[in-house]
Design an enzyme around this catalytic site. Structure first.
Site, mmCIF file in Angstrom:
data_model
loop_
_atom_site.group_PDB
_atom_site.id
_atom_site.type_symbol
_atom_site.label_atom_id
_atom_site.label_comp_id
_atom_site.label_asym_id
_atom_site.label_seq_id
_atom_site.Cartn_x
_atom_site.Cartn_y
_atom_site.Cartn_z
ATOM 1 N N HIS A 1 0.828 -1.210 0.000
ATOM 2 C CA HIS A 1 0.000 0.000 0.000
ATOM 3 C C HIS A 1 0.859 1.256 0.000
ATOM 4 C CE1 HIS A 1 -3.425 2.594 1.316
ATOM 5 N NE2 HIS A 1 -2.471 3.211 1.984
ATOM 6 N N GLU A 2 1.888 1.284 0.849
ATOM 7 C CA GLU A 2 2.740 2.472 0.944
ATOM 8 C C GLU A 2 3.569 2.665 -0.320
ATOM 9 O OE1 GLU A 2 2.268 4.614 3.205
ATOM 10 O OE2 GLU A 2 0.925 3.334 4.375
ATOM 11 N N HIS B 1 1.575 4.291 -3.005
ATOM 12 C CA HIS B 1 1.492 5.753 -2.916
ATOM 13 C C HIS B 1 2.612 6.403 -3.732
ATOM 14 C CE1 HIS B 1 -1.782 6.543 -0.194
ATOM 15 N NE2 HIS B 1 -1.268 5.842 0.798
ATOM 16 N N GLU C 1 -6.072 7.034 -0.817
ATOM 17 C CA GLU C 1 -5.971 5.847 0.026
ATOM 18 C C GLU C 1 -6.611 4.639 -0.655
ATOM 19 O OE1 GLU C 1 -4.482 5.164 2.820
ATOM 20 O OE2 GLU C 1 -3.663 7.154 3.153
#
Length: 264
Positions: A127-128, A131, A188
């Site tokens: 997920h990070e 980004h 997100e």
């Protein structure tokens, strides 16, 4: 150039930037900064964090986090501005992790109490990293730049004299941790989608992302604000979206990484 001409030029430049930039899911983005500029800011911020926060010296924990992170980043396309991802484990009770432009990943040891399996840790790291791949820091910084400079967007886009000072002020470098700005719900949710695809390609089980966010919900103690008042999707929304996405992912041939979580 008169005021009206400046406004028109700003609108044309801004429209061009938005039209030429899109996220991995096809969403239009406002991107004002180059990859090299963002990589430099990410590296500066990361160096500052390493000086100000305690770094874990636990070899087993570091090896575990490095193993999961490497499995993820090995499946990231080559990046123009850096060749290797740097991963640092911070010794802190914070349930958190982050990734910065320039290939910087930080994981707090407190996260390992909530992300209790390699697949769940991979959910967070994927997920990070998503980004970064989706230019979300650039997008947030660009939005802040545009809001703070108004008519002077022409100077920013053309590399005018206020470019550096306004950029650094928007980042908060020297006061906060640079490009670590709060992401919106759209970003997100997008990072959830891209991150899930990335972890699945890396050999991890995307279905465990649901268990991770159930753990996150328990860890928050039910104190999360209502969804409309938060920049993050609610836990229920996130869990339902992850279930739907995980069900659509193909069965990748990648072997599951052998990352052993150390005993507490």
């Amino acid at each position: 150039m008169n005021t009206w001409a400046k406004v028109s030029a700003a609108a044309i430049i801004t429209s061009s930037i938005i039209a030429c930039s899109s996220s991995p899911t096809g969403r239009n983005q406002l991107i004002l900064f180059s990859d090299s500029e963002m990589s430099q800011l990410g590296a500066q911020s990361f160096e500052q964090m390493k000086k100000e926060q305690k770094i874990s010296n636990n070899q087993a924990t570091n090896a575990y986090v490095q193993c999961v992170a490497k499995a993820i980043t090995d499946h990231v396309p080559p990046q123009a501005e850096f060749s290797e991802w740097e991963v640092v484990v911070f010794d802190s009770e914070q349930v958190n992790a982050f990734a910065l432009p320039g290939g910087k990943i930080g994981v707090y040891t407190g996260l390992l109490n909530v992300a209790v399996t390699p697949d769940q840790l991979a959910t967070v790291i994927g997920h990070e990293v998503a980004h970064v791949l989706a230019d979300h820091s650039n997008e947030r910084l660009s939005q802040s730049q545009l809001a703070n400079t108004g008519m002077q967007i022409t100077n920013v886009a053309l590399g005018g004299s206020q470019y550096q000072n306004v950029t650094m002020a928007a980042l908060g470098v020297g006061v906060q941790y640079g490009v670590i700005l709060p992401y919106g719900r759209t970003q997100e949710s997008e990072a959830d989608i891209v991150g899930l695809e990335l972890m699945a390609k890396s050999g991890f089980d995307p279905r465990q992302s649901v268990d991770l966010w159930k753990n996150m919900a328990k860890a928050s103690g039910g104190n999360q604000p209502p969804e409309l008042l938060s920049t993050h999707p609610s836990h229920d929304t996130r869990i339902n979206d992850l279930k739907s996405k995980a069900a659509t992912l193909p069965a990748y041939a990648t072997k599951a990484p052998n990352c052993k979580k150390p005993s507490v």
